[in-house]
Design an enzyme around this catalytic site. Sequence first.
Site, PDB file in Angstrom:
ATOM      1  N   LYS A  35     119.011  99.255  30.441  1.00 59.01           N
ATOM      2  CA  LYS A  35     119.072 100.348  29.478  1.00 59.01           C
ATOM      3  C   LYS A  35     117.838 101.203  29.726  1.00 59.01           C
ATOM      4  CE  LYS A  35     118.722 101.463  24.551  1.00 59.01           C
ATOM      5  NZ  LYS A  35     118.500 100.913  23.180  1.00 59.01           N
ATOM      6  N   TYR A  95     115.887  96.384  28.627  1.00 58.37           N
ATOM      7  CA  TYR A  95     115.674  97.634  27.908  1.00 58.37           C
ATOM      8  C   TYR A  95     114.310  98.201  28.292  1.00 58.37           C
ATOM      9  CZ  TYR A  95     115.165 100.683  23.744  1.00 58.37           C
ATOM     10  OH  TYR A  95     114.973 101.738  22.893  1.00 58.37           O
TER      11      TYR A  95
END
Length: 304
Positions: free
Chosen positions: A165, A137
Amino acid sequence: MSNPRWQGIFPAVTTKFHADERIDAEGTARHIDFQIRNGIHGLVTCGSLGEASTLTLEEKLEVARIALDAAGGRVPVLANVSETSTREAQRYIDGANQLGVAGFMVMPSVIYVADAREAMANVRAMAQAAQKPLMVYNNPVAYRVDLKPEHMLELADCEWIAAIKESSGDIRRITDLRNTVGDRYQLFCGVDDLAYEALALGCDGLLAGVGCAFPRETVALYDLMKAGQWAEALKLYQWMTPMLHLDVSNKLVQNLKLIDVLAGVGSEHMRLPRMPLIGEERAFITSVVNQALATRPAQYRSVA
């Protein structure tokens, strides 16, 4: 399998609480089942910008267990790892592995602003502990740590890193990643109100926030984009966008839980210091969501 090629809509599910701040296991399970029945492709528990920071490690594992039981193998369940030290991350990963999660979404660093060397070492350590697929992320806006395309290229030899992400907010990053790392990773967009743009540039999926309350509509956007039905997808996206803006906020938890209430799919209970919205803030969110509900496309409507 080190790279399961995840794709589609993966909501970062909100954690449900009772009024006394205890975890609402039944409410959490019911909300997860609602999303799965409406077509989501996977889910992530205890999002780092959500209420993960208010949960103990044991409570995070309890939420993962609830999610696994509710999913019943229908979709992959990923546990979000946003601990403040590598040691604590490894301890959480070990516990989640014992529960049987499909993989992890991991933060390169939180609170401490790590440089690229430190952040990559942290990711590698978590991957070694997990021995399961990881989604990295990247959110330099919130955490001031940025793993750029050249860093992800350097990490490409780590077999357990399956996806990224990307939440830098710079839509150009999607193309830069593709040009640098090719198809080595699955790319997910983590910014709700860049969903159309990211899918048009070839993202494999979305980490959705508003999609928690409108899963079928979000899945429909993904399906239309993948089918090349750009005009129909754009109409749906334009309908959703005023709500999608509400996810890009310091009060995203309060916003999303109020959206859940207005859509009839959740409660507004949260843990202090967060409190439900009041006054003009509440009136504004309510007006945005009520307008969306009044003009909701019937053919894509989520089924309660």
